[in-house]
Design a protein around this motif. Structure first.
Motif: not given
Length: 494
Positions: A274-299
């Protein structure tokens, strides 16, 4: 299919087993011929002082294939066993290809997880790239495109590798949080789906803090500096904001310094963000996150048990950008049931619209114990193998055209079509941790559930390993012993 596999001498098992499994990925290989088998494969090797002879046969119904070969050993006693294994693998590859009438493995006799390590060894010896490609083709039996790929990846990695002096003072840290909000159907580990935060994560985090305190204090006392930190899992973003803050408080106290140039957090499941969790990570100094869809096909996402859809992925990336996260990696998987070149192209197009700095393309590995294996989704027809290869090639072509370079590569057991996992990056955004971990030119200290530690001797790049249990209960129960073993290993580093 059941294959009876016999061999002499005993040490040939490791050398030959993986090649047979690549030729027959869904077969059961057995060593005790106590029942009927669909196929019998036998290899017998005899050693003399300077001559080795090897005989092999494959019997499948009324069809039989046989080969024999003799070769001279030119090296001394130190490298004798490895040379025999390499020659035996070459022999087995030829026998399998003769029987099948087609190539078995585009990587020839290279069956290990880290094929690029071999390229760095050749480069260390002063070999030129064109000579390495030729050697890979003729001596290791790689297809030309794979030989070129390995050399290209090594060249892109090379500036990031540490010299021996730097490797004696810089380490990297992996912290494993082995919990997920749910279990994907291709995952073979069912023990760490988070059901109750208080009863499961709280004792795990207490053990993790104990390990982090002890190892962090030792790292400082020994004069090491931490270059990169990687929070993996599982899905570390299942942690509450309070627990994430406490974890980073300890990191800043014991690990993070001016030498720390990269901090990655696996935010692999968009449904944990969520936005708050990602803002927290940035403030903590995290400069790289992995957001892993695996596929962009909903099915596909529904079929593989992901609790998000394509729009959830897009939203998560937008939140990360708004939070100020500088580097985003997105993992994709080729080989899901029902996905063909058309679905792969759709995924590639949608990913490029999000402009991630890193994209990691995995080839599906269906392991025993996963729901896909239990549902019988592991069978590879010739058509399916070709579809997977086309998918891998499609992603490579599309991402290269968009300016991404292949910068690290590894292989896994049970991979569809015997392909590879490749990390792509825009220039200037290579993930240091991925390179150091894969090429094993830096000591990696693994903490938490499933943390793998690699203790490297920069004198000759030899190493020893320690592995924390992935199961959280086992980790908590054994944390004191794990700490003692790690302390001994770190103190013994040259």
């Amino acid at each position: 299919m059941i294959i009876y596999f016999s061999y002499q001498p005993e040490y040939l098992y490791d050398a030959l087993h993986e090649l047979i499994r690549m030729a027959y990925p869904d077969a059961a290989l057995v060593r005790d011929n106590t029942g009927p088998a669909d196929m019998e494969i036998a290899v017998n090797l005899k050693e003399r002082t300077h001559i080795v002879s090897v005989q092999g046969s494959i019997k499948e119904g009324t069809r039989a294939t046989a080969e024999q070969q003799g070769f001279e050993l030119e090296m001394g006693e130190d490298g004798r066993r490895n040379e025999i294994k390499k020659r035996a693998r070459t022999f087995m590859l030829r026998l399998l290809e003769k029987h099948l009438g087609q190539p078995v493995n585009s990587y020839g006799i290279l069956t290990g997880m880290r094929p690029v390590k071999l390229i760095h060894r050749f480069l260390d010896q002063g070999m030129q790239k064109q000579d390495i490609v030729s050697r890979l083709e003729h001596e290791y039996r790689l297809q030309r495109e794979k030989a070129d790929l390995l050399v290209e990846v090594a060249g892109n990695e090379r500036p990031c590798l540490l010299d021996p002096e730097s490797a004696r003072r810089l380490v990297s840290i992996y912290i494993g949080i082995p919990y997920c909000p749910g279990r994907c159907n291709y995952c073979s580990f069912s023990g760490a789906v988070l059901h109750n935060y208080r009863s499961e994560l709280v004792p795990f985090l207490a053990a993790l803090r104990k390990e982090m305190e002890a190892i962090g204090l030792l790292i400082n006392n020994l004069g090491f500096k931490v270059q990169s930190i990687y929070l993996g899992g599982g899905t570390p973003t299942v942690l509450s904001t309070e627990d994430m803050s406490r974890l980073f408080e300890l990191l800043y106290h014991r690990y993070i310094s001016s030498a720390t140039v990269e901090i990655t957090v696996e935010a692999g499941r968009p449904d944990t963000l969520n936005p708050a969790k990602l803002r927290q990570l940035e403030k903590l100094g995290v400069d790289r996150v992995c957001i892993n869809p695996q596929s962009m096909n909903d099915f596909t996402l529904l079929q593989i048990g992901r609790n998000h859809n394509r729009e959830g992925v897009v939203r998560s990336v937008e939140w990360a950008r708004e939070a100020g996260i500088k580097n985003i990696n997105m993992d994709l998987i080729v080989g899901f049931p029902g996905e063909t070149l058309r679905e792969n192209m759709y995924t590639a197009e949608k990913i490029l619209l999000l402009h991630p700095e890193n994209i990691t393309v995995h080839t599906l590995a269906i392991k025993r114990g996963s729901r896909m294996a239990e549902m019988g989704k592991a069978v590879d027809s010739a058509q399916r193998v070709e579809e997977v290869r086309q998918g891998v090639d499609c992603f490579a072509a599309v991402f290269r055209q968009a300016g991404y370079l292949p910068y690290y590569l590894y292989r896994q057991k049970y991979m569809r079509a015997s392909m590879e996992n490749t990390g792509y990056s825009l220039k200037g955004h290579l993930c240091l941790y991925n390179i150091q971990m894969m090429e094993e030119r830096q000591t990696i200290v693994g903490l938490g559930g499933g943390g793998a530690s690699k203790f490297v001797n920069p004198g000759d790049w030899s190493l020893s390993s320690l592995y924390n249990p992935r199961n959280p209960d086992s980790y908590v129960e054994n944390v004191e012993t794990l700490i003692r073993r790690k302390v001994d290993k770190l103190k013994a580093l040259p």
